[in-house]
Enzyme design. Structure first.
Site, PDB file in Angstrom:
ATOM      1  N   THR A  12       0.831  -1.210   0.000  1.00 13.57           N
ATOM      2  CA  THR A  12       0.000   0.000   0.000  1.00 13.57           C
ATOM      3  C   THR A  12       0.867   1.263   0.000  1.00 13.57           C
ATOM      4  O   THR A  12       0.739   2.127  -0.881  1.00 13.57           O
ATOM      5  CB  THR A  12      -0.908   0.014   1.251  1.00 13.57           C
ATOM      6  OG1 THR A  12      -1.712  -1.163   1.232  1.00 13.57           O
ATOM      7  CG2 THR A  12      -1.801   1.231   1.289  1.00 13.57           C
ATOM      8  N   VAL A  13       1.772   1.382   0.960  1.00 11.03           N
ATOM      9  CA  VAL A  13       2.558   2.615   1.105  1.00 11.03           C
ATOM     10  C   VAL A  13       3.638   2.696   0.027  1.00 11.03           C
ATOM     11  O   VAL A  13       3.821   3.748  -0.608  1.00 11.03           O
ATOM     12  CB  VAL A  13       3.175   2.702   2.520  1.00 11.03           C
ATOM     13  CG1 VAL A  13       3.960   3.999   2.677  1.00 11.03           C
ATOM     14  CG2 VAL A  13       2.096   2.600   3.589  1.00 11.03           C
ATOM     15  N   LYS A 102       5.993   2.117  12.571  1.00 11.81           N
ATOM     16  CA  LYS A 102       5.875   2.518  13.984  1.00 11.81           C
ATOM     17  C   LYS A 102       6.151   1.365  14.935  1.00 11.81           C
ATOM     18  O   LYS A 102       6.612   1.583  16.059  1.00 11.81           O
ATOM     19  CB  LYS A 102       4.496   3.121  14.279  1.00 11.81           C
ATOM     20  CG  LYS A 102       3.312   2.252  13.895  1.00 11.81           C
ATOM     21  CD  LYS A 102       2.852   2.549  12.505  1.00 11.81           C
ATOM     22  CE  LYS A 102       1.854   1.552  11.985  1.00 11.81           C
ATOM     23  NZ  LYS A 102       0.988   2.105  10.974  1.00 11.81           N
ATOM     24  N   VAL A 129       3.321   8.016  12.276  1.00 19.80           N
ATOM     25  CA  VAL A 129       2.174   8.428  13.111  1.00 19.80           C
ATOM     26  C   VAL A 129       1.289   9.390  12.327  1.00 19.80           C
ATOM     27  O   VAL A 129       1.776  10.358  11.735  1.00 19.80           O
ATOM     28  CB  VAL A 129       2.643   9.136  14.405  1.00 19.80           C
ATOM     29  CG1 VAL A 129       1.433   9.470  15.289  1.00 19.80           C
ATOM     30  CG2 VAL A 129       3.643   8.290  15.174  1.00 19.80           C
ATOM     31  N   GLY A 184      -6.753  -0.647   2.361  1.00 23.28           N
ATOM     32  CA  GLY A 184      -5.323  -0.496   2.666  1.00 23.28           C
ATOM     33  C   GLY A 184      -5.068   0.265   3.958  1.00 23.28           C
ATOM     34  O   GLY A 184      -3.963   0.728   4.193  1.00 23.28           O
ATOM     35  N   GLU A 187      -3.359  -2.829   9.295  1.00 26.06           N
ATOM     36  CA  GLU A 187      -2.046  -3.474   9.310  1.00 26.06           C
ATOM     37  C   GLU A 187      -2.175  -4.875   8.705  1.00 26.06           C
ATOM     38  O   GLU A 187      -3.278  -5.425   8.611  1.00 26.06           O
ATOM     39  CB  GLU A 187      -1.537  -3.587  10.751  1.00 26.06           C
ATOM     40  CG  GLU A 187      -1.280  -2.259  11.418  1.00 26.06           C
ATOM     41  CD  GLU A 187      -0.271  -1.416  10.649  1.00 26.06           C
ATOM     42  OE1 GLU A 187       0.855  -1.862  10.419  1.00 26.06           O
ATOM     43  OE2 GLU A 187      -0.630  -0.288  10.261  1.00 26.06           O
ATOM     44  N   ASP A 198      -1.425  -0.771  17.662  1.00 21.68           N
ATOM     45  CA  ASP A 198      -0.887   0.204  16.703  1.00 21.68           C
ATOM     46  C   ASP A 198      -0.946   1.615  17.304  1.00 21.68           C
ATOM     47  O   ASP A 198       0.019   2.382  17.216  1.00 21.68           O
ATOM     48  CB  ASP A 198      -1.712   0.129  15.403  1.00 21.68           C
ATOM     49  CG  ASP A 198      -1.255   1.159  14.383  1.00 21.68           C
ATOM     50  OD1 ASP A 198      -0.209   0.949  13.753  1.00 21.68           O
ATOM     51  OD2 ASP A 198      -1.957   2.190  14.229  1.00 21.68           O
ATOM     52  N   LYS A 202       2.145   4.234  18.348  1.00 20.82           N
ATOM     53  CA  LYS A 202       2.212   5.630  17.907  1.00 20.82           C
ATOM     54  C   LYS A 202       2.292   6.602  19.090  1.00 20.82           C
ATOM     55  O   LYS A 202       3.045   7.583  19.049  1.00 20.82           O
ATOM     56  CB  LYS A 202       0.998   5.946  17.029  1.00 20.82           C
ATOM     57  CG  LYS A 202       1.035   5.206  15.684  1.00 20.82           C
ATOM     58  CD  LYS A 202      -0.308   5.271  14.996  1.00 20.82           C
ATOM     59  CE  LYS A 202      -0.275   4.654  13.623  1.00 20.82           C
ATOM     60  NZ  LYS A 202      -1.620   4.504  13.030  1.00 20.82           N
TER      61      LYS A 202
HETATM   62  P1  NAP Z   1       1.749  -3.944   2.855  1.00 17.27           P
HETATM   63  O1  NAP Z   1       0.711  -3.439   1.943  1.00 17.27           O
HETATM   64  O2  NAP Z   1       1.547  -5.255   3.539  1.00 17.27           O
HETATM   65  O3  NAP Z   1       3.131  -3.969   2.052  1.00 17.27           O
HETATM   66  C1  NAP Z   1       4.301  -4.556   2.554  1.00 17.27           C
HETATM   67  C2  NAP Z   1       5.287  -4.666   1.400  1.00 17.27           C
HETATM   68  O4  NAP Z   1       6.521  -5.157   1.880  1.00 17.27           O
HETATM   69  C3  NAP Z   1       4.835  -5.645   0.304  1.00 17.27           C
HETATM   70  O5  NAP Z   1       5.182  -5.130  -0.951  1.00 17.27           O
HETATM   71  C4  NAP Z   1       5.630  -6.912   0.602  1.00 17.27           C
HETATM   72  O6  NAP Z   1       5.912  -7.680  -0.563  1.00 17.27           O
HETATM   73  C5  NAP Z   1       6.914  -6.312   1.148  1.00 17.27           C
HETATM   74  N1  NAP Z   1       7.598  -7.206   2.097  1.00 17.27           N
HETATM   75  C6  NAP Z   1       7.167  -7.617   3.295  1.00 17.27           C
HETATM   76  N2  NAP Z   1       8.089  -8.425   3.876  1.00 17.27           N
HETATM   77  C7  NAP Z   1       9.112  -8.512   2.992  1.00 17.27           C
HETATM   78  C8  NAP Z   1      10.337  -9.205   2.994  1.00 17.27           C
HETATM   79  N3  NAP Z   1      10.740  -9.951   4.035  1.00 17.27           N
HETATM   80  N4  NAP Z   1      11.148  -9.082   1.910  1.00 17.27           N
HETATM   81  C9  NAP Z   1      10.792  -8.314   0.851  1.00 17.27           C
HETATM   82  N5  NAP Z   1       9.628  -7.634   0.793  1.00 17.27           N
HETATM   83  C10 NAP Z   1       8.793  -7.733   1.852  1.00 17.27           C
HETATM   84  O7  NAP Z   1       2.034  -2.903   4.038  1.00 17.27           O
HETATM   85  P2  NAP Z   1       1.725  -1.331   4.018  1.00 17.27           P
HETATM   86  O8  NAP Z   1       0.313  -1.107   4.407  1.00 17.27           O
HETATM   87  O9  NAP Z   1       2.264  -0.721   2.804  1.00 17.27           O
HETATM   88  O10 NAP Z   1       2.578  -0.872   5.298  1.00 17.27           O
HETATM   89  C11 NAP Z   1       3.974  -0.780   5.224  1.00 17.27           C
HETATM   90  C12 NAP Z   1       4.494  -0.109   6.490  1.00 17.27           C
HETATM   91  O11 NAP Z   1       3.933   1.191   6.574  1.00 17.27           O
HETATM   92  C13 NAP Z   1       4.119  -0.816   7.792  1.00 17.27           C
HETATM   93  O12 NAP Z   1       5.153  -0.632   8.720  1.00 17.27           O
HETATM   94  C14 NAP Z   1       2.880  -0.073   8.240  1.00 17.27           C
HETATM   95  O13 NAP Z   1       2.675  -0.125   9.645  1.00 17.27           O
HETATM   96  C15 NAP Z   1       3.235   1.330   7.819  1.00 17.27           C
HETATM   97  N6  NAP Z   1       2.114   2.224   7.580  1.00 17.27           N
HETATM   98  C16 NAP Z   1       1.068   1.834   6.814  1.00 17.27           C
HETATM   99  C17 NAP Z   1       0.028   2.710   6.551  1.00 17.27           C
HETATM  100  C18 NAP Z   1      -1.164   2.332   5.722  1.00 17.27           C
HETATM  101  O14 NAP Z   1      -2.107   3.127   5.618  1.00 17.27           O
HETATM  102  N7  NAP Z   1      -1.182   1.188   5.094  1.00 17.27           N
HETATM  103  C19 NAP Z   1       0.071   4.008   7.091  1.00 17.27           C
HETATM  104  C20 NAP Z   1       1.171   4.388   7.878  1.00 17.27           C
HETATM  105  C21 NAP Z   1       2.186   3.487   8.108  1.00 17.27           C
HETATM  106  P3  NAP Z   1       4.719  -8.333  -1.434  1.00 17.27           P
HETATM  107  O15 NAP Z   1       3.970  -7.174  -2.030  1.00 17.27           O
HETATM  108  O16 NAP Z   1       5.408  -9.151  -2.457  1.00 17.27           O
HETATM  109  O17 NAP Z   1       3.903  -9.116  -0.447  1.00 17.27           O
HETATM  110  N1  HSE Z   2      -3.192   0.614  10.308  1.00 16.52           N
HETATM  111  C1  HSE Z   2      -2.875   1.961  10.565  1.00 16.52           C
HETATM  112  C2  HSE Z   2      -4.145   2.729  10.842  1.00 16.52           C
HETATM  113  C3  HSE Z   2      -2.178   2.558   9.371  1.00 16.52           C
HETATM  114  O1  HSE Z   2      -5.230   2.219  10.556  1.00 16.52           O
HETATM  115  O2  HSE Z   2      -4.074   3.831  11.370  1.00 16.52           O
HETATM  116  C4  HSE Z   2      -1.687   3.967   9.598  1.00 16.52           C
HETATM  117  O3  HSE Z   2      -0.645   3.997  10.512  1.00 16.52           O
END
Ligand code: NAP
Ligand code: HSE
Length: 440
Positions: A12-13, A102, A129, A184, A187, A198, A202
């Protein structure tokens, strides 16, 4: 001069970041200098929402960190390991890091900051955060002249989205959580969202920045929305409140040896409908900072999702790119931008905190029950603001001839309230305490 970016993760990110880097037109001119050099994922065959140049994707995150063309490492893969080790590896190689993780920062922020300081590289965490809301940089920089009394907020988008739809549509918890995952927001393991972990990560980060020293993440009292009953959301609304998952870090004093005493917690909370945080709906987050001399300042915006989170990640990349452009890295780290620690903090149990309470009791429906409950409160010096009895004709009506009694207390010290609650639980007429929620 281009700056090579290595992405660890294209979910997603990561995909949101790649989309910004691929379309620099109309953004800050420095964005055009950022060039994606290598991207690590788990599954090469998974369809991606962004088109990448041939050969960029790999499944070896260490190779991304080690690639000489990668000058800034962006960790958006999530999880504790290998994320922590990869961040430390990048630092050891003298490469600045931007991360949205985080969970890692709340647990290993100290170790990472020390390594970064020793190497003279930045580790920036704006996206960790509040999603797209700038809150890390304001706490580090813009509010540095204040003594911070309290940081409180709605800092989990998934749970706020769920609670908002439950309140507005009476939507079912499970269905709305599935929507949050699809969008998206959640977590990889949504238990971190709904159980409050979570938000606890934060608030640990925010408290560390606001009070100048790391806090013990494991000691943060945490309660999520997973055990929240829709009845309480409904009764709260009838009584003029909205239920929100609130994270709070409050300065409550200082030990003789200068250690700062903090009350840090996460729990569902009843907010009066006119409270500034009560109008924050959907995936939006808001953080209310109270300090001296600023008074109150509130930061509001989308708290999760690809675009908003990528906005914060790219802001951090630009900060590092900007410093590079003026050759600033050789002059040492800017203490306002780097994570710095000047205090020691410890968490207290919150028994001295003052707040109102919402209590829902399942009782026998007979004369004198409300009087007995009132006496328990009175004996403990707890004043009742309102007390209402509902017939138990809906869900939760397991008892024969039962009643539900909902009480809102006036503001009272937590220890005093707990004393009254123990006495109420011991009453023969009280079958159970169905809900007990803090109320502002
Ligand atoms: P996500 O959609 O699950 O994406 C994770 C990505 O990392 C995927 O592309 C995955 O590969 C890759 N990955 C995971 N483990 C790996 C490994 N061992 N080796 C290589 N690639 C690996 O997660 P996300 O929502 O983007 O979140 C990413 C981070 O941002 C997290 O720490 C989350 O807490 C933080 N965050 C997320 C949001 C949100 O709104 N989603 C907001 C703020 C912060 P594949 O695609 O091949 O599975
Ligand atoms: N899973 C987290 C949330 C993503 O819903 O706030 C943003 O940090």
């Amino acid at each position: 001069m281009t700056i090579g970016i290595g992405l660890l993760g294209l979910g997603t990110v990561g995909a949101g970041v790649a989309a910004i880097l691929a379309t620099p037109q109309g953004r800050h001119p420095l964005v055009a200098d950022l060039e994606l050099k290598r991207v690590a994922v788990r599954d090469l065959a998974r369809p991606r929402p962004v088109a990448l140049a041939e050969g960029l994707l790999c499944t070896d995150p260490e190779a991304v960190v080690d690639d000489p063309a990668v000058e800034i490492v962006v960790e958006v893969m999530g999880g504790l390991e290998p994320a922590r080790s990869l961040i430390l590896r990048a630092i050891a190689a003298g490469k600045p890091v931007v991360t949205a993780n985080k969970a890692v920062i709340a647990r290993y922020g100290d170790e990472i900051a020390a390594a970064a300081q020793a190497q003279g590289v930045y580790v920036l965490i704006e996206a960790a955060v509040g999603g797209g809301i700038p809150i890390i940089e304001p706490l580090k920089q813009s509010l540095g002249g204040n003594r911070i009394q309290r940081v409180s907020g709605i800092i989990n988008g998934t749970t706020n989205y769920i609670l908002s739809r439950m309140a507005a549509e009476g939507a079912a918890y499970g269905a709305v959580l599935a929507d949050a995952q699809q969008l998206g927001y959640a977590e990889a393991d949504p238990a971190a969202d709904v159980q409050g972990g979570d938000a606890a990560d934060k608030i640990a980060i925010l408290a560390g920045l606001a009070y100048g020293g790391p806090v013990d993440r494991a000691a943060i009292a945490t309660e999520g929305i997973d055990r929240l009953d829709a009845r309480d959301v409904d009764y709260a609304a009838r009584l003029g409140f909205v239920v929100k998952l609130l994270a709070v870090a409050e300065h409550v004093g200082q030990d003789d040896d200068g250690v700062q005493k903090l009350d840090v917690r996460v729990h569902p909370t009843l907010l009066p409908k006119h409270h500034p945080l009560a109008g924050v709906h959907g995936v939006n987050n808001a953080i209310l900072v109270e300090g001296d001399p600023i008074g109150q300042v509130m930061f509001f915006g989308p708290g999760a999702g690809a675009g908003p989170t990528a906005s914060a990640v790219v802001a951090d990349i630009l900060n590092i790119a900007g410093i590079r452009q003026v050759g600033g890295a050789s002059a040492g780290l800017d203490p306002l931008l780097a994570a710095s620690s000047w205090n020691r903090c410890r968490l207290v149990d919150g028994l001295d905190s003052q707040h109102r309470n919402y209590l829902r009791l399942l009782t026998r429906d007979e004369a004198g029950v409300i009087g007995q409950i009132g006496s328990c409160f009175g004996a403990a010096g707890v004043s009742i603001q309102s007390i209402v009895q509902y017939e138990t004709d809906g869900p939760g009506a397991e008892m024969a001839a039962g009643a539900e009694i909902v009480v809102i207390t006036h503001q009272v010290q937590e220890a005093r309230f707990r004393g009254a609650l123990a006495a109420i639980k011991a009453l023969d007429a009280v079958e159970s305490v169905a809900a007990c929620l803090r109320t502002l």
